[in-house]
Design a protein around this motif. Structure first.
Motif, short mmCIF file in Angstrom:
data_model
loop_
_atom_site.label_atom_id
_atom_site.label_comp_id
_atom_site.label_asym_id
_atom_site.label_seq_id
_atom_site.Cartn_x
_atom_site.Cartn_y
_atom_site.Cartn_z
N LEU A 27 0.83 -1.21 0.00
CA LEU A 27 0.00 0.00 0.00
C LEU A 27 0.86 1.26 0.00
O LEU A 27 0.54 2.24 -0.69
CB LEU A 27 -0.94 0.00 1.21
CG LEU A 27 -1.91 -1.18 1.34
CD1 LEU A 27 -2.83 -1.00 2.53
CD2 LEU A 27 -2.73 -1.36 0.07
N ASP A 28 1.96 1.24 0.75
CA ASP A 28 2.86 2.41 0.78
C ASP A 28 3.46 2.66 -0.60
O ASP A 28 3.57 3.82 -1.04
CB ASP A 28 3.99 2.18 1.79
CG ASP A 28 3.50 2.27 3.23
OD1 ASP A 28 2.35 2.70 3.43
OD2 ASP A 28 4.26 1.90 4.15
N ASP A 37 -3.50 8.74 -0.89
CA ASP A 37 -3.92 7.56 -0.13
C ASP A 37 -4.87 6.74 -1.02
O ASP A 37 -6.08 6.97 -1.05
CB ASP A 37 -4.63 8.02 1.16
CG ASP A 37 -5.01 6.85 2.06
OD1 ASP A 37 -4.92 5.70 1.59
OD2 ASP A 37 -5.39 7.10 3.22
N CYS A 38 -4.30 5.78 -1.74
CA CYS A 38 -5.08 4.98 -2.70
C CYS A 38 -6.20 4.21 -2.01
O CYS A 38 -7.32 4.11 -2.53
CB CYS A 38 -4.18 3.97 -3.41
SG CYS A 38 -3.00 4.73 -4.51
N THR A 39 -5.90 3.65 -0.83
CA THR A 39 -6.89 2.83 -0.12
C THR A 39 -8.12 3.66 0.22
O THR A 39 -9.25 3.18 0.11
CB THR A 39 -6.26 2.25 1.17
OG1 THR A 39 -4.96 1.76 0.86
CG2 THR A 39 -7.12 1.12 1.72
N LEU A 41 -12.06 1.31 8.43
CA LEU A 41 -10.90 0.96 7.59
C LEU A 41 -10.08 2.19 7.23
O LEU A 41 -8.84 2.14 7.22
CB LEU A 41 -11.38 0.25 6.31
CG LEU A 41 -11.98 -1.15 6.52
CD1 LEU A 41 -12.79 -1.58 5.29
CD2 LEU A 41 -10.90 -2.18 6.80
N VAL A 42 -10.75 3.32 6.95
CA VAL A 42 -10.03 4.56 6.61
C VAL A 42 -9.19 5.01 7.79
O VAL A 42 -8.02 5.40 7.63
CB VAL A 42 -11.02 5.67 6.18
CG1 VAL A 42 -10.32 7.03 6.15
CG2 VAL A 42 -11.61 5.38 4.81
N SER A 43 -9.76 4.95 8.98
CA SER A 43 -9.02 5.40 10.17
C SER A 43 -7.81 4.50 10.43
O SER A 43 -6.74 4.98 10.81
CB SER A 43 -9.94 5.43 11.40
OG SER A 43 -10.39 4.11 11.69
N LYS A 44 -7.97 3.18 10.20
CA LYS A 44 -6.83 2.25 10.38
C LYS A 44 -5.70 2.57 9.41
O LYS A 44 -4.53 2.60 9.79
CB LYS A 44 -7.30 0.81 10.16
CG LYS A 44 -8.02 0.20 11.35
CD LYS A 44 -8.35 -1.26 11.08
CE LYS A 44 -9.08 -1.89 12.26
NZ LYS A 44 -9.43 -3.30 12.01
N ARG A 45 -6.05 2.82 8.13
CA ARG A 45 -5.03 3.11 7.12
C ARG A 45 -4.38 4.47 7.39
O ARG A 45 -3.16 4.62 7.23
CB ARG A 45 -5.64 3.06 5.72
CG ARG A 45 -4.68 3.41 4.58
CD ARG A 45 -3.49 2.49 4.51
NE ARG A 45 -2.49 2.95 3.56
CZ ARG A 45 -1.19 2.69 3.66
NH1 ARG A 45 -0.71 1.97 4.65
NH2 ARG A 45 -0.34 3.15 2.75
N THR A 46 -5.17 5.45 7.84
CA THR A 46 -4.64 6.78 8.13
C THR A 46 -3.61 6.69 9.25
O THR A 46 -2.52 7.28 9.17
CB THR A 46 -5.77 7.75 8.53
OG1 THR A 46 -6.76 7.75 7.48
CG2 THR A 46 -5.26 9.16 8.72
N ALA A 47 -3.94 5.91 10.28
CA ALA A 47 -3.01 5.73 11.40
C ALA A 47 -1.74 5.02 10.93
O ALA A 47 -0.62 5.37 11.33
CB ALA A 47 -3.69 4.92 12.50
N ARG A 63 -0.46 5.08 7.93
CA ARG A 63 0.31 5.95 7.03
C ARG A 63 1.22 6.91 7.80
O ARG A 63 2.23 7.36 7.28
CB ARG A 63 -0.63 6.76 6.13
CG ARG A 63 -0.98 6.05 4.83
CD ARG A 63 -2.11 6.78 4.10
NE ARG A 63 -1.76 8.14 3.72
CZ ARG A 63 -1.16 8.50 2.59
NH1 ARG A 63 -0.81 7.57 1.71
NH2 ARG A 63 -0.90 9.76 2.32
N GLU A 64 0.85 7.21 9.03
CA GLU A 64 1.66 8.13 9.83
C GLU A 64 3.04 7.54 10.14
O GLU A 64 4.01 8.26 10.34
CB GLU A 64 0.93 8.47 11.15
CG GLU A 64 -0.25 9.41 10.91
CD GLU A 64 -1.06 9.64 12.18
OE1 GLU A 64 -0.58 9.23 13.26
OE2 GLU A 64 -2.15 10.22 12.08
N HIS A 65 3.10 6.18 10.17
CA HIS A 65 4.38 5.53 10.46
C HIS A 65 5.13 5.16 9.18
O HIS A 65 6.22 4.59 9.25
CB HIS A 65 4.13 4.25 11.27
CG HIS A 65 3.33 4.48 12.51
ND1 HIS A 65 3.80 5.21 13.58
CD2 HIS A 65 2.07 4.10 12.84
CE1 HIS A 65 2.88 5.25 14.52
NE2 HIS A 65 1.81 4.59 14.09
N ALA A 66 4.53 5.51 8.03
CA ALA A 66 5.14 5.13 6.74
C ALA A 66 6.26 6.09 6.38
O ALA A 66 6.32 7.20 6.90
CB ALA A 66 4.08 5.16 5.64
#
Length: 899
Positions: free
Chosen positions: A258-259, A268-270, A291-297, A299-302
């Protein structure tokens, strides 16, 4: 006279088994008798239960319970035998009304037993009820693969569709994916996950430019529509949305994938994907938010996903999603009367030409099935602009621009998405529009060789002379009342005149420059038509005769640096250069010539000329397959190489060499992976490859004893699996339309298959004799060795399947060969292969009914198959016979009753 059945209680399993070794009609009689016995037992059980209920009311339940227990025990013993349930399954199809009576009796018994206090008896009754209810569906239970998480076939089918068939309808893709899901027993969440994984891989590896936009449209517009259709195959809306949610939960765990996609698309493709799925009703709002909130969180560590240089670049997913409604608006605008506001229409078209707008709109139109309509509107516009009546200079320039832009757009569409998108249905028009005529006869395409002396390049000589004079004598092209379509058709003959004059010294190079500047100075479409003819002309010339023609292509390919050009000239030149580059690619490679086309910063032909030079194509094929097998999945570049090799070598060469590679594998895990990958590679032209595999390669292996060793396990098992998958896919789809990528390929003549696989000419008369006789008169089945009914007689003939169809013919002959192998006295790897083939058929099919490949299997094969230990089960017999036919039910009953 019905033979008395033999009841055999089996002490270990406590089952009651029935057998009958008589004629087929007697075995059907046994099925009916068993159904009657079941009905009688249910009535006895209901009566006993009624007595228990009455005893409860009187305070003496014990006596009634003992009798009820005996009835339930007898029911359980009868029903716990798979063989008995199989015979009852046949009886249900024979006597539908009797089965309805049994269902009513079962409901009544349930009502009586609902208030029964004895838990053991109630449990016993529920078990019997479950067994009875399982009889109609005993063929539809398949276990799903839970030990695997990756499915290369799904991955490759999605990649192939996204790379090569964006314009294809969604339904064939949905059916193909469902076929793979059924054949490989893939659980729905993992199936959806594999589709998303393939989409993200496609996005990441797609070449920059048009291909990247096509992949973005495929992922964010087309695949959600595919999932909406897949939802209809699901057992319930709620179940499917839960499966989609589960698939996204799995996807979110693939952080590196995803990254990488987010980095490539600069967004943010997802999140975009989740929004689109929610809009289509594939996800609930709560699931989307979660699901959006999980991916957003996450992405912060990406790693840093936005760099300074691409911070201002608008992400393609957002642009594609906005382009989709714009396509609809443009289609509405194009429906208006062009004569009322040509300037307004020109403004809309000019806006479409800027930047990557055109490719964005075309990709969105292609992914949503609107591209054909889009092309049709531009053909109508082009047709409208071919004639000019009384007009001012301004009106003439607007008309010239509308003609030029529509012509260039249509050429671009044909080269990017295939000429099939442009062509109208032959029956819908009396007169073929100019652009369609020009494209079919004059436009160079892959695999199309043009004759430069064809009449289409030799129009009216007076028009040619006036055009030559106009190009040679005028300082620039006139616009007023110019018939652009006539100029486009005359330019080829004019160029020939000019070339001859140049070669004979009548015209100097300066004059040629002036002429080519005139050709490309106002409308770029004239230059496109001129180069189209020059490409065909150069192919016919000797090595020392080509220089001036190639020089003229160079002159026409570059833009004109002048202030006296029409509006949107730079934008039009960009499209023209891309069109000319595509047209000239083959001929420039063949002549080892270089032409510098104006650069747009991206590779306009990323998948062209992928084959390494001076290497035999067989080496290239084996190398690329070895790499794909080692990697475990097919990428877009490999798909294009396989497609080129298939095109160059032909179906037989391609299929035969890849099957040889499969048969070399000795490790089981490698052979299974190879089957999954080969199936997806064969999807490039599944119909043709299947005809070769089933009609040539398998018969060759089964009939040549020197090749039998190659059919041993594991490669033999793998080949059997691959053959069944190809047969099922081709048979389920061969009545549909071939995809655009398959239409271009050479089709073998049907007559070739009729001569290769001659069927018994006496079959129709034997068939008529059978059909005209009484259905009950089944003496023909009195003995498994009695071939008087004709050893090739199958269900397909009772269904009157068209045997002139090549695939039907090949299937019929393959099953005749299988029957022959089973009936022969020589056993070996070829016999084992046939068993694996039939096992795979049973594993992939829910029932061998109408529309299945097993309908081509001769009825006599059933009695041969049950002699094979692995195939001698009642469920297998039910699966391989066509139970929709009385004769099929008789064959099944006879085989099962004898087990």
């Amino acid at each position: 006279m019905l033979l008395a059945p033999r009841w055999c209680p089996t002490p270990l399993s406590s089952q009651l088994s029935v057998s009958c070794h008589g004629k087929a009609e007697e075995c059907i009689g046994l099925c009916r008798a068993l159904l009657s016995a079941l009905h009688w037992l249910l009535r006895c059980t209901a009566a006993s239960a009624e007595r228990v209920r009455e005893g409860l009311e009187a305070g003496t339940p014990a006596a009634g319970e003992k009798q009820l227990g005996m009835c339930l025990q007898r029911l359980e013993k009868t029903l716990s035998s798979t063989k008995n349930r199989a015979l009852l399954h046949i009886a249900k199809l024979e006597e539908a009304s009797s089965w309805t009576t049994i269902e009513h009796s079962l409901l009544k018994l349930g009502e009586i037993l609902a208030n029964l206090s004895n838990a053991q008896l109630r449990s016993q009754a529920e078990q019997c009820g479950t067994l009875i209810r399982s009889i109609p569906t005993m063929l539809s239970v398949h276990s799903e693969q839970l030990h695997k998480t990756g499915f290369p076939t799904v991955h490759a089918v999605v990649l192939l569709e996204g790379t090569m068939n964006l314009t294809g309808e969604t339904q064939p893709l949905v059916e193909q994916l469902m076929m793979v899901k059924r054949m490989q027993h893939i659980p729905t969440p993992l199936f959806v996950l594999e589709i998303w994984k393939a989409c993200f891989v496609g996005l990441i590896e797609s070449p920059e430019g048009t291909e990247e936009l096509k992949w973005t449209a495929f992922t964010f517009l087309k695949i959600p529509q595919v999932l909406v259709k897949l939802k209809k195959y699901s057992h319930g809306d709620k179940d499917f949305t839960e499966d989609v949610n589960c698939a996204f939960e799995f996807l979110l765990k693939l952080t590196p994938l995803l990254d990488k996609a987010d980095q490539r698309c600069n967004c943010d493709c997802t999140k975009f994907l989740l929004q689109e799925c929610s809009k289509q009703g594939l996800l609930s709002e709560a699931s989307e938010t979660n699901l959006v909130s999980k991916r957003t969180a996450d992405r912060e560590h990406a790693p840093q996903l936005k760099s300074a240089e691409n911070a201002n670049i608008q992400p393609n997913p957002g642009l594609i999603l906005r382009a989709e409604p714009t396509v609809t608006n443009i289609l509405k605008t194009m429906d208006a009367d062009h004569s009322k506001s040509p300037e307004g229409l020109l403004g809309v078209l000019g806006h479409m030409l800027s930047g990557k707008s055109l490719d964005l709109l075309l990709a969105a139109a292609a992914a949503t099935g609107k591209l054909k309509s889009f092309a049709r509107k531009f053909i109508n516009l082009n047709e409208f602009t071919t004639h000019g009546s009384e007009e001012s200079t301004k009106a003439a320039s607007v008309r010239a621009l509308l003609f030029d832009i529509s012509f260039l757009m249509l050429c671009h569409v044909a080269q990017t998405y295939g000429s099939e998108v442009i062509l109208s249905e032959s029956s819908t028009r009396a007169e073929v529009p100019f652009f369609e005529t020009w494209m079919q006869t004059c436009m160079p395409e892959e695999g199309k060789i043009l004759n430069p002396d064809h009449p289409c390049f030799r129009p009216d000589s007076t028009k040619v002379e006036s055009l030559v004079a106009l190009l040679n004598n005028s300082s620039e092209m006139k616009l007023v009342q110019m018939k652009w379509h006539e100029a486009c058709l005359s330019i080829s003959a004019a160029i020939l005149e000019i070339l001859n004059a140049w070669e004979n010294g009548v015209l100097a190079f300066e004059s040629i420059q002036k002429i080519t500047d005139n050709i490309k100075g106002k409308v770029c479409s004239l230059a496109v038509c001129a180069v189209a003819w020059l490409v065909a002309h150069v192919r016919m010339l000797g090595l020392d005769e080509r220089e001036k023609s190639l020089q003229m292509i160079r002159q026409l390919a570059g833009p004109l640096y002048s202030e006296n050009t029409l509006q949107f000239y730079n934008e039009r030149v960009v499209i023209m250069s891309s069109i000319l580059e595509h047209m000239c690619a083959d001929v420039l490679q063949q002549t080892a010539t270089q032409v510098k086309f104006p650069s747009t910063g991206v590779d306009t032909m990323p998948y062209w000329n992928l084959l390494p030079p001076k290497r035999p194509i067989k080496e290239v094929l084996t190398d690329i397959f070895a790499k794909v097998l080692e990697k475990g999945w097919v990428d877009s570049r490999s798909i294009h190489i396989f497609d080129t090799l298939l095109h160059m070598g032909g179906g037989y060469w391609f299929c035969n060499n890849l099957i040889k590679e499969l048969l070399k594998e000795t490790r089981k895990e490698h052979t299974l992976r190879a089957v999954e990958l080969l199936y997806s590679i064969f999807c490039l032209d599944m119909q043709q490859v299947t005809l070769v595999l089933l009609g040539h390669i398998l018969p060759g292996l089964l009939t040549d004893s020197s090749k039998w060793h190659s059919l041993m396990d594991p490669p033999g098992t793998a080949l059997a699996k691959l053959a069944v998958w190809c047969a099922l896919s081709s048979y389920s789809s061969h009545k549909g339309q071939a995809s655009s990528r398959q239409k271009k390929r050479h089709r073998e003549d049907i007559e070739d298959y009729i001569s290769l696989f001659p069927l018994d000419d006496m079959q129709p008369s034997k068939l008529m004799r059978l059909l005209s006789s009484n259905e009950e008169d089944t003496n023909i089945l009195s003995s498994p060795t009695d071939r008087s009914m004709c050893s090739s007689f199958s269900a397909s003939q009772l269904h009157t399947v068209n045997m002139r169809d090549p695939l039907n013919r090949v299937l019929a002959n393959l099953f005749l060969l299988i029957s022959s192998v089973l009936g022969s006295r020589t056993a070996g790897p070829h016999t084992q292969f046939v068993q694996w083939f039939m096992e795979e058929c049973v594993d992939c099919l829910e029932q061998g009914g109408r529309g299945s490949i097993l309908q081509f299997m001769p009825f006599t094969t059933v009695s041969e198959l049950v002699k094979v230990s692995a195939m001698s089960s009642p469920k297998v017999v039910l699966a391989i016979t066509d139970l929709s036919l009385p004769l099929g039910r008789q064959v099944a009953a006879k085989a099962i009753a004898a087990l």
